[in-house]
Scaffold this motif. Sequence first.
Motif, PDB file in Angstrom:
ATOM      1  N   PRO A 121      56.581  63.377  37.939  1.00  0.00           N
ATOM      2  CA  PRO A 121      55.598  63.650  36.890  1.00  0.00           C
ATOM      3  C   PRO A 121      55.683  62.683  35.716  1.00  0.00           C
ATOM      4  O   PRO A 121      54.683  62.438  35.044  1.00  0.00           O
ATOM      5  CB  PRO A 121      55.934  65.075  36.446  1.00  0.00           C
ATOM      6  CG  PRO A 121      57.381  65.229  36.736  1.00  0.00           C
ATOM      7  CD  PRO A 121      57.618  64.425  37.991  1.00  0.00           C
ATOM      8  N   GLY A 122      56.863  62.119  35.445  1.00  0.00           N
ATOM      9  CA  GLY A 122      57.035  61.263  34.280  1.00  0.00           C
ATOM     10  C   GLY A 122      56.050  60.105  34.209  1.00  0.00           C
ATOM     11  O   GLY A 122      55.280  59.991  33.238  1.00  0.00           O
ATOM     12  N   PRO A 123      56.028  59.201  35.220  1.00  0.00           N
ATOM     13  CA  PRO A 123      55.093  58.075  35.163  1.00  0.00           C
ATOM     14  C   PRO A 123      53.627  58.514  35.172  1.00  0.00           C
ATOM     15  O   PRO A 123      52.795  57.919  34.473  1.00  0.00           O
ATOM     16  CB  PRO A 123      55.428  57.282  36.436  1.00  0.00           C
ATOM     17  CG  PRO A 123      56.828  57.670  36.760  1.00  0.00           C
ATOM     18  CD  PRO A 123      56.951  59.107  36.356  1.00  0.00           C
ATOM     19  N   PHE A 124      53.311  59.559  35.945  1.00  0.00           N
ATOM     20  CA  PHE A 124      51.911  59.990  36.038  1.00  0.00           C
ATOM     21  C   PHE A 124      51.436  60.605  34.730  1.00  0.00           C
ATOM     22  O   PHE A 124      50.360  60.267  34.219  1.00  0.00           O
ATOM     23  CB  PHE A 124      51.756  60.992  37.181  1.00  0.00           C
ATOM     24  CG  PHE A 124      50.344  61.517  37.326  1.00  0.00           C
ATOM     25  CD1 PHE A 124      49.341  60.695  37.795  1.00  0.00           C
ATOM     26  CD2 PHE A 124      50.029  62.823  36.988  1.00  0.00           C
ATOM     27  CE1 PHE A 124      48.036  61.168  37.924  1.00  0.00           C
ATOM     28  CE2 PHE A 124      48.747  63.303  37.101  1.00  0.00           C
ATOM     29  CZ  PHE A 124      47.738  62.469  37.572  1.00  0.00           C
ATOM     30  N   ILE A 125      52.243  61.516  34.162  1.00  0.00           N
ATOM     31  CA  ILE A 125      51.851  62.152  32.898  1.00  0.00           C
ATOM     32  C   ILE A 125      51.767  61.113  31.784  1.00  0.00           C
ATOM     33  O   ILE A 125      50.829  61.120  30.969  1.00  0.00           O
ATOM     34  CB  ILE A 125      52.844  63.268  32.534  1.00  0.00           C
ATOM     35  CG1 ILE A 125      52.723  64.426  33.528  1.00  0.00           C
ATOM     36  CG2 ILE A 125      52.605  63.764  31.104  1.00  0.00           C
ATOM     37  CD1 ILE A 125      53.768  65.514  33.338  1.00  0.00           C
ATOM     38  N   THR A 126      52.721  60.195  31.757  1.00  0.00           N
ATOM     39  CA  THR A 126      52.690  59.148  30.739  1.00  0.00           C
ATOM     40  C   THR A 126      51.465  58.261  30.905  1.00  0.00           C
ATOM     41  O   THR A 126      50.852  57.833  29.911  1.00  0.00           O
ATOM     42  CB  THR A 126      53.978  58.304  30.809  1.00  0.00           C
ATOM     43  OG1 THR A 126      55.114  59.166  30.650  1.00  0.00           O
ATOM     44  CG2 THR A 126      54.000  57.247  29.718  1.00  0.00           C
ATOM     45  N   GLY A 127      51.079  57.973  32.154  1.00  0.00           N
ATOM     46  CA  GLY A 127      49.862  57.203  32.391  1.00  0.00           C
ATOM     47  C   GLY A 127      48.629  57.924  31.889  1.00  0.00           C
ATOM     48  O   GLY A 127      47.727  57.318  31.286  1.00  0.00           O
TER      49      GLY A 127
END
Length: 442
Positions: A378-384
């Motif tokens: 979730p980290g990279p996707f949510i940050t994106g």
Amino acid sequence: MAAHHISNDGEDTSIGIPRTYAWIVFALTFGLLISDYMSRQVLNAVFPLLKGEWALSDSQLGLLSGIVALMVGLLTFPLSLLADRFGRIKSLTIMAVLWSLATMGCALAENYQQMFVARFLVGVGEAAYGSVGIAVVVAVFPREMRATLSGAFISGGMFGSVLGMAAGGVLAEHLGWRWAFAGMAIFGLVLATLYPIIVKQSRIAPQRATTAASKAAVALTRPLRTLYSSRSVISAYVGSGLQLFVGGTVIVWMPSYLNRYYEMGTDKAGAVAAIIVLCSGAGMILCGMLSDRMCRNRPDRKISLAIAFCLGSCLLLSLAFALPVGMPQLVLICLGMLIAAGTSGPAGAMVANLTHYSVHGTAFATLTLANNLLGLAPGPFITGKVSDIIGLDNAFQLVPLISIAAAAVFFFAKRHYHNDMARLNDAGVEEKAIEAAAEAQA
């Protein structure tokens, strides 16, 4: 309860294994983990090129990264359980071949959809490698080295990320982004060929009784229950996953951050990002060594250190991303990342100590599941997603706050660790008594 001392940190499975061979096993298993993360993180180095060539949004780029972590999270438990049952060495070899071939598929992709499928298969191949690999490593070394080895082995992910981004950035700059993927694939296939030739299941199997009575005794204890039977081990999973939300997100988006706000090319951005990731990998090893040295007779201190690593990284990274671009910001990012992944060693040692040796592969799979579903996926996707709304620089200012939640979870684990370890040790004593009685009757 604070005065309680626990020196029995679980079963020692390294008896009878030569130390030289143990280090050879570590080196080869570590090398394949580096290949794993080179294949995973090379994508980050070519984000700007893919964004320009295929007109992709940050959300689409984040999904290409997140799909690998998602598949690792979903499949690590069942595949690790199969590896514990049918042979860890054979399983590791098959995994390495699959992710290497899938990475070659990324090099051949003609559009976003094909790239997504190839990345999906990379995730399937890498799903259980970390958990099964670390189970192999902790099995061939003494138990008092578990935090050091856990931190050192998991740091291979950081070093692989460094090499993947740095080498990928250079290859992409001079030969095109397709060769960046192809180079990682070739490296993985070479190691996958060597691994089963040198590492043999028969040589790394711990020296234990194999009588039917012994097997029955183990079955009576139902080792799988130790995966979730204590509040401490569940907290170790959750705390580790939340903290990796921070470190994993910074690793994925740092080349793009440098490209956008420092106006670096893909090669220079990849090299600078690699230095930052290298700091994180070095921190894993150093923090793991510190944990073993300071906590030899007080295992609960490992949890106190994990809490300190969480809060320290939150402070340093929050300050870093509040600063304007420049060398002071980069220095603080390096310092923050040095301790951001420091929880890996203590968390890995907690999981090994609080679970039965016969299911260590599955136990580390559960840890990997939490790391991916709570952090790396979730980290990279949510940050994106947040970056598309408020910009990547502002999104980065919010990411370190997750470390506060991770620290709270580790604090909860500390409150229950002594009782949970005592209960596990009592179960181990009972198991050995049953086994001894069965052998006496035989």
